[in-house]
Design a protein around this motif. Structure first.
Motif, PDB file in Angstrom:
ATOM      1  N   LEU A  95       0.871  -1.165   0.000  1.00  0.00           N
ATOM      2  CA  LEU A  95       0.000   0.000   0.000  1.00  0.00           C
ATOM      3  C   LEU A  95       0.914   1.223   0.000  1.00  0.00           C
ATOM      4  CD1 LEU A  95      -3.049   0.547   0.148  1.00  0.00           C
ATOM      5  CD2 LEU A  95      -2.857   0.567   2.618  1.00  0.00           C
ATOM      6  N   VAL A  96       0.765   2.096  -1.010  1.00  0.00           N
ATOM      7  CA  VAL A  96       1.638   3.254  -1.160  1.00  0.00           C
ATOM      8  C   VAL A  96       0.804   4.526  -1.105  1.00  0.00           C
ATOM      9  CG1 VAL A  96       3.301   4.427  -2.662  1.00  0.00           C
ATOM     10  CG2 VAL A  96       3.297   1.929  -2.530  1.00  0.00           C
ATOM     11  N   CYS A  97       1.341   5.531  -0.401  1.00  0.00           N
ATOM     12  CA  CYS A  97       0.683   6.830  -0.253  1.00  0.00           C
ATOM     13  C   CYS A  97       1.620   7.918  -0.764  1.00  0.00           C
ATOM     14  CB  CYS A  97       0.392   7.135   1.216  1.00  0.00           C
ATOM     15  SG  CYS A  97      -0.363   5.808   2.138  1.00  0.00           S
ATOM     16  N   SER A  98       1.053   8.878  -1.469  1.00  0.00           N
ATOM     17  CA  SER A  98       1.799  10.059  -1.893  1.00  0.00           C
ATOM     18  C   SER A  98       0.794  11.205  -1.993  1.00  0.00           C
ATOM     19  CB  SER A  98       2.483   9.811  -3.247  1.00  0.00           C
ATOM     20  OG  SER A  98       1.594  10.035  -4.318  1.00  0.00           O
ATOM     21  N   PRO A  99       1.264  12.418  -2.255  1.00  0.00           N
ATOM     22  CA  PRO A  99       0.310  13.517  -2.447  1.00  0.00           C
ATOM     23  C   PRO A  99      -0.652  13.272  -3.612  1.00  0.00           C
ATOM     24  CG  PRO A  99       2.490  14.390  -2.010  1.00  0.00           C
ATOM     25  CD  PRO A  99       2.651  12.902  -2.188  1.00  0.00           C
ATOM     26  N   LYS A 100      -0.329  12.338  -4.482  1.00  0.00           N
ATOM     27  CA  LYS A 100      -1.197  12.022  -5.620  1.00  0.00           C
ATOM     28  C   LYS A 100      -2.248  10.976  -5.299  1.00  0.00           C
ATOM     29  CE  LYS A 100       2.129  13.335  -9.137  1.00  0.00           C
ATOM     30  NZ  LYS A 100       2.790  12.929 -10.381  1.00  0.00           N
ATOM     31  N   GLY A 101      -2.194  10.379  -4.095  1.00  0.00           N
ATOM     32  CA  GLY A 101      -3.203   9.397  -3.722  1.00  0.00           C
ATOM     33  C   GLY A 101      -2.652   8.205  -2.983  1.00  0.00           C
ATOM     34  N   VAL A 102      -3.491   7.198  -2.874  1.00  0.00           N
ATOM     35  CA  VAL A 102      -3.164   5.942  -2.187  1.00  0.00           C
ATOM     36  C   VAL A 102      -3.579   4.808  -3.118  1.00  0.00           C
ATOM     37  CG1 VAL A 102      -3.688   4.459  -0.203  1.00  0.00           C
ATOM     38  CG2 VAL A 102      -3.526   6.938   0.101  1.00  0.00           C
ATOM     39  N   ALA A 103      -2.733   3.788  -3.203  1.00  0.00           N
ATOM     40  CA  ALA A 103      -3.078   2.642  -4.043  1.00  0.00           C
ATOM     41  C   ALA A 103      -2.389   1.387  -3.546  1.00  0.00           C
ATOM     42  CB  ALA A 103      -2.679   2.895  -5.496  1.00  0.00           C
ATOM     43  N   ILE A 104      -3.040   0.264  -3.799  1.00  0.00           N
ATOM     44  CA  ILE A 104      -2.389  -1.028  -3.637  1.00  0.00           C
ATOM     45  C   ILE A 104      -1.597  -1.227  -4.926  1.00  0.00           C
ATOM     46  CG2 ILE A 104      -2.711  -3.521  -3.453  1.00  0.00           C
ATOM     47  CD1 ILE A 104      -5.372  -2.871  -1.959  1.00  0.00           C
ATOM     48  N   CYS A 105      -0.311  -1.354  -4.803  1.00  0.00           N
ATOM     49  CA  CYS A 105       0.552  -1.389  -5.985  1.00  0.00           C
ATOM     50  C   CYS A 105       0.834  -2.813  -6.437  1.00  0.00           C
ATOM     51  CB  CYS A 105       1.820  -0.584  -5.724  1.00  0.00           C
ATOM     52  SG  CYS A 105       1.445   1.163  -5.570  1.00  0.00           S
ATOM     53  N   ARG A 106      -0.197  -3.428  -6.957  1.00  0.00           N
ATOM     54  CA  ARG A 106      -0.126  -4.750  -7.587  1.00  0.00           C
ATOM     55  C   ARG A 106      -0.770  -4.614  -8.941  1.00  0.00           C
ATOM     56  NH1 ARG A 106       1.490  -8.604  -3.963  1.00  0.00           N
ATOM     57  NH2 ARG A 106       0.806 -10.444  -5.056  1.00  0.00           N
ATOM     58  N   PRO A 107      -0.040  -4.671  -9.988  1.00  0.00           N
ATOM     59  CA  PRO A 107       1.387  -4.951 -10.076  1.00  0.00           C
ATOM     60  C   PRO A 107       2.228  -3.753  -9.612  1.00  0.00           C
ATOM     61  CG  PRO A 107       0.538  -4.454 -12.250  1.00  0.00           C
ATOM     62  CD  PRO A 107      -0.652  -4.483 -11.315  1.00  0.00           C
ATOM     63  N   PRO A 108       3.502  -3.984  -9.308  1.00  0.00           N
ATOM     64  CA  PRO A 108       4.347  -2.906  -8.781  1.00  0.00           C
ATOM     65  C   PRO A 108       4.380  -1.646  -9.649  1.00  0.00           C
ATOM     66  CG  PRO A 108       5.439  -5.003  -8.488  1.00  0.00           C
ATOM     67  CD  PRO A 108       4.210  -5.277  -9.330  1.00  0.00           C
ATOM     68  N   GLU A 109       4.256  -1.794 -10.948  1.00  0.00           N
ATOM     69  CA  GLU A 109       4.308  -0.635 -11.848  1.00  0.00           C
ATOM     70  C   GLU A 109       3.183   0.366 -11.598  1.00  0.00           C
ATOM     71  OE1 GLU A 109       6.625  -3.913 -13.120  1.00  0.00           O
ATOM     72  OE2 GLU A 109       4.459  -3.894 -12.825  1.00  0.00           O
ATOM     73  N   THR A 110       2.158  -0.056 -10.898  1.00  0.00           N
ATOM     74  CA  THR A 110       1.067   0.841 -10.520  1.00  0.00           C
ATOM     75  C   THR A 110       1.582   2.044  -9.735  1.00  0.00           C
ATOM     76  OG1 THR A 110      -0.388  -1.070 -10.411  1.00  0.00           O
ATOM     77  CG2 THR A 110      -1.190   0.921  -9.344  1.00  0.00           C
ATOM     78  N   VAL A 111       2.707   1.887  -9.070  1.00  0.00           N
ATOM     79  CA  VAL A 111       3.268   2.957  -8.246  1.00  0.00           C
ATOM     80  C   VAL A 111       3.612   4.195  -9.072  1.00  0.00           C
ATOM     81  CG1 VAL A 111       5.746   2.368  -8.285  1.00  0.00           C
ATOM     82  CG2 VAL A 111       4.727   3.387  -6.234  1.00  0.00           C
TER      83      VAL A 111
END
Length: 115
Positions: A95-111
């Protein structure tokens, strides 16, 4: 820009996502959620920003989700959240958070959408 990754170093997808964040020039805040655990309000806030439900964030491939009855349609969001707090491994990762949002990064390239 601050990037936060809720990371499990034992997960290849989580490690790959962390590598992609660093390759993009960011040194993220790394939270090892298997050690730190989750709180219910924390999960609710993360899922709300991500626009997903606890059921959608439930990790069913491995772990105790099925044994706990959480894959049953009758399982409520509250039951799933409570189980995620008790069993941190039930949250899909990373689960990754940034000023652009939050997402489950599966697949990793979603980040890349968050960077």
């Amino acid at each position: 820009m601050t990037v936060v990754i809720h990371h499990n170093p034992n997960c290849s997808k989580s490690r790959a996502t962390l590598d992609l964040i660093r390759a993009a020039g960011h040194e993220p805040v790394v939270i090892q959620y298997m050690k730190a655990g989750w709180t219910k309000p924390q999960l609710q806030a993360l899922f709300a920003v991500a626009g997903i439900t606890a059921r959608e964030a439930l990790r069913t491939a491995r772990g105790p989700a099925k044994e706990l009855g959480l894959t049953d349609r009758a399982a409520t969001e509250e039951q799933i959240l409570d189980a995620m707090v008790a069993h941190p491994e039930l949250v899909e990762r990373p689960l990754v958070c940034s000023p652009k949002g939050v997402a489950i990064c599966r697949p990793p390239e979603t980040v890349h959408d968050l960077l």
